[in-house]
Design a protein around this motif. Structure first.
Motif, mmCIF file in Angstrom:
data_model
loop_
_atom_site.group_PDB
_atom_site.id
_atom_site.type_symbol
_atom_site.label_atom_id
_atom_site.label_comp_id
_atom_site.label_asym_id
_atom_site.label_seq_id
_atom_site.Cartn_x
_atom_site.Cartn_y
_atom_site.Cartn_z
ATOM 1 N N ILE A 74 0.845 -1.208 0.000
ATOM 2 C CA ILE A 74 0.000 0.000 0.000
ATOM 3 C C ILE A 74 0.878 1.256 0.000
ATOM 4 O O ILE A 74 0.637 2.211 -0.738
ATOM 5 C CB ILE A 74 -0.953 0.007 1.222
ATOM 6 N N THR A 75 1.941 1.229 0.842
ATOM 7 C CA THR A 75 2.840 2.391 0.918
ATOM 8 C C THR A 75 3.545 2.607 -0.413
ATOM 9 O O THR A 75 3.670 3.744 -0.882
ATOM 10 C CB THR A 75 3.897 2.169 2.032
ATOM 11 N N ASP A 76 4.013 1.512 -1.027
ATOM 12 C CA ASP A 76 4.693 1.616 -2.321
ATOM 13 C C ASP A 76 3.761 2.167 -3.398
ATOM 14 O O ASP A 76 4.172 2.961 -4.241
ATOM 15 C CB ASP A 76 5.245 0.248 -2.751
ATOM 16 N N LEU A 77 2.501 1.732 -3.368
ATOM 17 C CA LEU A 77 1.513 2.260 -4.323
ATOM 18 C C LEU A 77 1.352 3.774 -4.127
ATOM 19 O O LEU A 77 1.337 4.532 -5.100
ATOM 20 C CB LEU A 77 0.147 1.593 -4.099
ATOM 21 N N GLY A 78 1.248 4.185 -2.865
ATOM 22 C CA GLY A 78 1.100 5.613 -2.551
ATOM 23 C C GLY A 78 2.280 6.421 -3.058
ATOM 24 O O GLY A 78 2.118 7.499 -3.648
ATOM 25 N N LEU A 79 3.506 5.876 -2.846
ATOM 26 C CA LEU A 79 4.715 6.578 -3.300
ATOM 27 C C LEU A 79 4.730 6.719 -4.821
ATOM 28 O O LEU A 79 5.086 7.770 -5.346
ATOM 29 C CB LEU A 79 5.971 5.828 -2.841
ATOM 30 N N SER A 80 4.338 5.644 -5.530
ATOM 31 C CA SER A 80 4.316 5.706 -7.000
ATOM 32 C C SER A 80 3.317 6.759 -7.468
ATOM 33 O O SER A 80 3.627 7.590 -8.315
ATOM 34 C CB SER A 80 3.916 4.356 -7.597
ATOM 35 N N ILE A 81 2.120 6.716 -6.877
ATOM 36 C CA ILE A 81 1.052 7.619 -7.326
ATOM 37 C C ILE A 81 1.394 9.083 -7.016
ATOM 38 O O ILE A 81 1.061 9.985 -7.783
ATOM 39 C CB ILE A 81 -0.295 7.192 -6.699
ATOM 40 N N SER A 82 2.110 9.323 -5.894
ATOM 41 C CA SER A 82 2.389 10.721 -5.541
ATOM 42 C C SER A 82 3.479 11.355 -6.416
ATOM 43 O O SER A 82 3.616 12.571 -6.437
ATOM 44 C CB SER A 82 2.749 10.850 -4.056
ATOM 45 N N THR A 83 4.256 10.528 -7.143
ATOM 46 C CA THR A 83 5.288 11.123 -8.009
ATOM 47 C C THR A 83 4.916 11.089 -9.491
ATOM 48 O O THR A 83 5.482 11.822 -10.287
ATOM 49 C CB THR A 83 6.637 10.390 -7.843
ATOM 50 N N ILE A 84 3.946 10.232 -9.875
ATOM 51 C CA ILE A 84 3.571 10.105 -11.292
ATOM 52 C C ILE A 84 3.249 11.451 -11.960
ATOM 53 O O ILE A 84 3.786 11.754 -13.015
ATOM 54 C CB ILE A 84 2.357 9.144 -11.461
ATOM 55 N N PRO A 85 2.350 12.295 -11.377
ATOM 56 C CA PRO A 85 1.899 13.478 -12.122
ATOM 57 C C PRO A 85 3.040 14.392 -12.561
ATOM 58 O O PRO A 85 3.064 14.847 -13.692
ATOM 59 C CB PRO A 85 0.975 14.202 -11.126
ATOM 60 N N THR A 86 4.002 14.646 -11.646
ATOM 61 C CA THR A 86 5.043 15.613 -12.013
ATOM 62 C C THR A 86 6.117 14.979 -12.899
ATOM 63 O O THR A 86 6.586 15.605 -13.837
ATOM 64 C CB THR A 86 5.689 16.237 -10.754
ATOM 65 N N ILE A 87 6.495 13.718 -12.610
ATOM 66 C CA ILE A 87 7.560 13.095 -13.418
ATOM 67 C C ILE A 87 7.096 12.911 -14.868
ATOM 68 O O ILE A 87 7.778 13.318 -15.803
ATOM 69 C CB ILE A 87 8.028 11.756 -12.796
ATOM 70 N N LEU A 88 5.911 12.311 -15.057
ATOM 71 C CA LEU A 88 5.441 12.099 -16.431
ATOM 72 C C LEU A 88 5.028 13.420 -17.079
ATOM 73 O O LEU A 88 5.140 13.577 -18.297
ATOM 74 C CB LEU A 88 4.295 11.081 -16.464
ATOM 75 N N GLY A 89 4.592 14.390 -16.260
ATOM 76 C CA GLY A 89 4.252 15.720 -16.790
ATOM 77 C C GLY A 89 5.449 16.356 -17.472
ATOM 78 O O GLY A 89 5.333 16.968 -18.544
ATOM 79 N N ILE A 90 6.624 16.207 -16.851
ATOM 80 C CA ILE A 90 7.852 16.780 -17.433
ATOM 81 C C ILE A 90 8.225 16.055 -18.720
ATOM 82 O O ILE A 90 8.500 16.663 -19.750
ATOM 83 C CB ILE A 90 9.016 16.693 -16.413
ATOM 84 N N PHE A 91 8.236 14.703 -18.668
ATOM 85 C CA PHE A 91 8.725 13.939 -19.815
ATOM 86 C C PHE A 91 7.740 13.945 -20.992
ATOM 87 O O PHE A 91 8.151 13.867 -22.143
ATOM 88 C CB PHE A 91 9.062 12.507 -19.402
ATOM 89 N N TRP A 92 6.452 14.019 -20.704
ATOM 90 C CA TRP A 92 5.453 13.980 -21.783
ATOM 91 C C TRP A 92 5.097 15.356 -22.317
ATOM 92 O O TRP A 92 5.035 15.580 -23.503
ATOM 93 C CB TRP A 92 4.164 13.300 -21.295
#
Length: 315
Positions: A74-92
């Protein structure tokens, strides 16, 4: 607007946004770089969700070890979800701007989930210690209500310690060129962008690190010393190896989590001359690798879990 005695000329620096950094010098190939990042996210989210689904639906896996593993997932899922928007926002979309409030919210989730993960790894070390030291009383020591209370304490500790940070950061005046060196917000970096006195934040940040990561890693080390003592007192070599084998996946999770985290903390505090690329790389490893590797390591090492996963996909 300029506040706090800043002249009109300083207005342009008193920004209400931070700029995030992808991988400097590689802007032309950001779209290509996004492919491995997308893969990492997909595998992390699917891997952790599958583990959660299997542990929830299979009554034979409702044992302490697997309940702790589901907390980790659950914690790992939370960590992934909390960084997705900004990391993929930059690359895409090459969207590097993030508002102060969004940045403070993101760093709240990243830091509190990191500290919750640290606590869960400590609970898992305790679980292994009890299982090896006192196998007959294992189920009576780690009862579901007791595990639930331990989990709640972990969450409350993580949230309570990080809760003041966004408010401490909000009172600052930001008048520097607000370029952050990661694709997401971290407290130790954001506070350096303030043109106010950051002593309180610096001391509080250090206190949090010592009282969570410092304390947890010390207690994990202590539990492994006790586990080794117990294992060495077992006469049969086969039994010794079997006992140690149950700790391998947890040890991998501990090393994966603490090594980049401690490295990143040291670089942010003392690494004035360190390579920016090393800092960026460690930042990605710290947040993206544990959620990716943990489900794989546990599925490979746990026969029980592996058999259930195969059964779900082969059906």
């Amino acid at each position: 607007t300029a506040r706090g005695g800043l002249g009109v000329n300083d207005n342009k620096f008193n920004s209400t946004v931070f700029l995030l950094t992808g991988i400097p010098g590689q802007e032309d190939v950001h779209l290509w770089i996004s492919i491995p990042f997308c893969l990492i996210y997909v595998i992390s989210i699917v891997g952790n969700s599958v583990i959660l689904f299997i542990i929830k639906t299979d009554p034979t896996l409702h044992e302490p070890m697997y309940i702790f593993l589901s907390m980790l997932a659950i914690t790992d899922l939370g960590l992934s979800i909390s960084t997705i928007p900004t990391i993929l926002g930059i690359f895409w979309f090459n969207s590097r701007e993030i508002s102060l409030d969004a940045c403070f919210a993101q760093l709240f989730f990243i830091h509190s989930l990191s500290f919750i993960e640290s606590s869960v790894l400590l609970l898992m070390a305790f679980d292994r210690f009890v299982a090896i030291r006192d196998p007959l009383r294992y189920a009576s020591i780690l009862t579901p209500p007791r595990i639930a209370k331990m989990g709640l304490v972990c969450v409350l500790r993580g949230v309570a310690l990080i809760f003041p940070l966004p408010f401490l950061l909000k009172r600052f005046q930001y008048c520097r060129a607000n370029v952050l060196s990661h694709s997401y917000c971290l407290h130790q970096e954001v506070m350096k962008m303030a043109c106010s006195d950051i002593t309180v934040n610096s001391i509080y940040g250090l206190f949090i690190i010592v009282s969570t990561v410092g304390l947890d890693s010390l207690l994990i080390l202590l539990s492994y010393v006790m586990i080794l003592k117990t294992v060495l007192s077992i006469t049969s070599l086969a039994e010794r190896l079997r006992a140690l084998n149950t700790c391998v996946s947890h040890l991998c999770a501990v090393l994966l989590f603490y090594t980049p985290m401690i490295g990143l903390s040291v670089i942010h505090r003392h690494g004035k001359g360190s390579s920016p690329l090393l800092q960026i790389l460690l930042g990605y490893i710290y947040l993206l690798v544990p959620p990716l590797i943990n489900p794989i390591v546990y599925s490979v090492k746990s026969k029980h879990l592996r058999a259930r996963i195969i059964r779900v996909f082969v059906k």
